[in-house]
Structures are given as structure tokens and as C-alpha cells.
Design an enzyme around this catalytic site. Structure first.
Site, short mmCIF file in Angstrom:
data_model
loop_
_atom_site.label_atom_id
_atom_site.label_comp_id
_atom_site.label_asym_id
_atom_site.label_seq_id
_atom_site.Cartn_x
_atom_site.Cartn_y
_atom_site.Cartn_z
N LYS A 1 -0.17 -29.93 4.25
CA LYS A 1 -0.26 -28.69 3.48
C LYS A 1 1.04 -28.43 2.72
O LYS A 1 1.01 -28.00 1.57
CB LYS A 1 -0.57 -27.54 4.42
CG LYS A 1 -0.93 -26.25 3.74
CD LYS A 1 -1.71 -25.33 4.67
CE LYS A 1 -0.97 -25.03 5.95
NZ LYS A 1 0.12 -24.05 5.77
N ARG B 1 -4.68 -15.71 8.36
CA ARG B 1 -4.70 -16.43 9.62
C ARG B 1 -5.79 -15.89 10.53
O ARG B 1 -6.19 -16.53 11.48
CB ARG B 1 -3.33 -16.26 10.27
CG ARG B 1 -3.02 -17.37 11.23
CD ARG B 1 -1.54 -17.61 11.36
NE ARG B 1 -1.10 -18.75 10.61
CZ ARG B 1 0.18 -19.10 10.48
NH1 ARG B 1 1.11 -18.37 11.03
NH2 ARG B 1 0.51 -20.15 9.79
N ARG C 1 7.63 -39.30 14.32
CA ARG C 1 8.97 -38.75 14.06
C ARG C 1 9.98 -39.27 15.08
O ARG C 1 9.72 -39.30 16.27
CB ARG C 1 8.91 -37.23 14.10
CG ARG C 1 10.22 -36.58 13.73
CD ARG C 1 10.04 -35.23 13.19
NE ARG C 1 9.46 -34.34 14.20
CZ ARG C 1 9.45 -33.02 14.08
NH1 ARG C 1 9.95 -32.46 13.01
NH2 ARG C 1 8.91 -32.26 15.02
N ARG D 1 11.26 -36.66 20.23
CA ARG D 1 11.40 -35.38 20.91
C ARG D 1 10.14 -35.08 21.72
O ARG D 1 9.05 -35.50 21.36
CB ARG D 1 11.62 -34.27 19.89
CG ARG D 1 12.93 -34.44 19.17
CD ARG D 1 13.28 -33.28 18.28
NE ARG D 1 12.15 -32.39 18.02
CZ ARG D 1 12.21 -31.37 17.20
NH1 ARG D 1 13.32 -31.09 16.58
NH2 ARG D 1 11.18 -30.60 17.01
N ARG E 1 -1.39 -28.84 20.21
CA ARG E 1 -1.17 -28.05 18.98
C ARG E 1 -2.38 -28.12 18.07
O ARG E 1 -2.77 -27.14 17.43
CB ARG E 1 0.06 -28.58 18.23
CG ARG E 1 1.37 -27.99 18.73
CD ARG E 1 2.57 -28.78 18.23
NE ARG E 1 2.70 -28.79 16.78
CZ ARG E 1 3.36 -29.73 16.08
NH1 ARG E 1 3.94 -30.72 16.72
NH2 ARG E 1 3.44 -29.66 14.78
#
Ligand SMILES: [Zn+2]
Length: 215
Positions: free
Chosen positions: A14, A89, A128, A161, A172
Site C-alpha cells: 500500500k 478503519r 527483512r 527481528r 498480524r
């Protein structure tokens, strides 16, 4: 006055899409995060109200978010076009936006729903890597280090991480889907929802959106 809404969860692209649309179109990018920061800085009554909630660690209520949006819109020409990012939202925010636009003879034209296969999302989100010594950020696919596992800048060790582990990411994604399902239904009913296949390159996603905008 016109608006489009961008819907996309973690890893859907996005942010990249909104950057692309900012360059390619005259839509004014309105992100809830940026807007809240601006409202705090401005010290306006509604900004101060939002600040009080944030400082208390509470969610900023829909009514306050809507007033911030209204304040933002009132700063632009009546003919302006907006792309909303991170807003609405909730269903109440979506209904509030409808009302706000109706009062100003505006229309929400499209709600772009970025759809990415779960496997692709996992690849994007688990890729990542961060340098232990300098904090530089890499991505196994998008920004790979010159030498695997080693920072280009200072030769530090790269690690993943805990936030980027598969379990955390799956969680998530689930949270996002649960939160967004009612909104998707709401805009589907209004025939505003445009599903965009966003599992390939950012350029393809951008082109698909531009096609719809120019139709
Ligand atoms: Zn480093």
C-alpha cells in the site's frame, strides 16, 4: 470532490502504491498517521483532543478521527481529489466519511483492495534482515546485501527481528483480515470495491489501478 480508498494489509504494498499514485495522479495523499501527527503539531482543538487519547495510550475515537479528516479536507479546494490511506478503519468511520462527502457533494469513487497470496506475503514479510551493529535494513528479495548475512556498510552480522518471524506475521495478517472484513463487505454492497491483484511487481499493481482510474 472525489476520493479513493486504499485497503491493504501488511506486505500488500500500500505504501509503494500510494507513492506511485502521488507521482502519477493529482490525488492528495491523506494518511491517518501523517494526519494525526499534523493535527498534534497544529495544536488545533481537535488535534489536542487526539493528543490526549494518544498520550493516555488509548485509541483515538472515530468521531475525533472524522473531525481531523474534515479539518484536512477543508484546507483544500472544493474540487480536490483524495486518496485515503489507513482510513476508514471501522464501519463507523466509513459511514462518517459517506456523510461528510455527501454534505460536500463529493463522491467516493473506488475502494482498491490489494490482494496478495499468503505465500507471497510471507516471502515479502519474513525477508527483512537488520544489521546488528549499525541497524541498516535489508531484504532478501528487494534489497539483498552484497554478501549473504553480512552488512554492506560495516560488515556487521544480519539478523531477523522477532517481529518478522513467520508466527508473528501470520498473527498480524489474521488481525488485519478480521478488522477489514466488515469494511470490505460494506464497500462491496456499495459496488465500490475493486480487487487488485498485488502479488507481482509494484509497477503492475500501479498500472492496474491507473487502468481503473482512467476507465
Ligand atoms: Zn551494518
Amino acid at each position: 470532490m472525489e476520493a479513493i480508498i486504499l485497503l491493504g494489509g501488511p506486505g500488500a504494498g500500500k505504501g509503494t502504491l500510494s507513492e506511485f499514485l502521488k507521482k502519477q495522479t493529482d490525488f492528495i495523499h491523506v494518511s491517518t498517521g501523517d494526519m494525526l501527527r499534523a493535527a498534534l503539531k497544529s495544536g488545533s482543538p481537535v488535534g489536542l483532543e487526539a493528543k490526549a487519547f494518544m498520550e493516555a495510550g488509548a485509541l483515538v475515537p472515530d468521531s475525533v478521527i472524522l473531525r481531523i479528516i474534515e479539518e484536512r479536507i477543508s484546507q483544500e479546494a472544493a474540487s480536490a481529489r483524495y486518496m485515503f490511506d489507513g482510513f476508514p478503519r471501522t464501519i463507523d468511520q466509513a459511514k462518517g466519511l459517506d456523510l461528510l462527502f455527501k454534505n460536500k457533494s463529493g463522491t467516493v469513487k473506488h475502494v482498491f483492495n490489494l490482494i496478495v497470496p499468503r505465500e507471497t506475503l510471507l516471502k515479502r514479510l519474513t525477508g527483512r534482515r537488520v544489521c546488528k551493529s549499525c541497524g541498516a535494513v535489508y531484504h532478501l528479495i528487494n534489497i539483498p546485501p552484497k554478501k549473504a548475512g553480512v552488512c554492506d556498510v560495516d560488515g556487521g552480522e544480519l539478523y531477523q527481528r522477532a517481529d518478522d518471524s513467520e508466527d508473528t506475521i501470520l498473527n498480524r495478517l489474521e488481525v488485519y483480515e478480521k478488522q477489514t472484513a466488515p469494511l470490505i463487505e460494506f464497500y462491496q454492497k456499495q459496488k465500490l470495491l475493486r480487487d487488485i491483484a498485488a502479488g507481482h511487481s509494484a509497477a503492475e499493481t500501479g498500472a492496474a489501478v491507473l487502468d481503473i482510474l482512467s476507465a
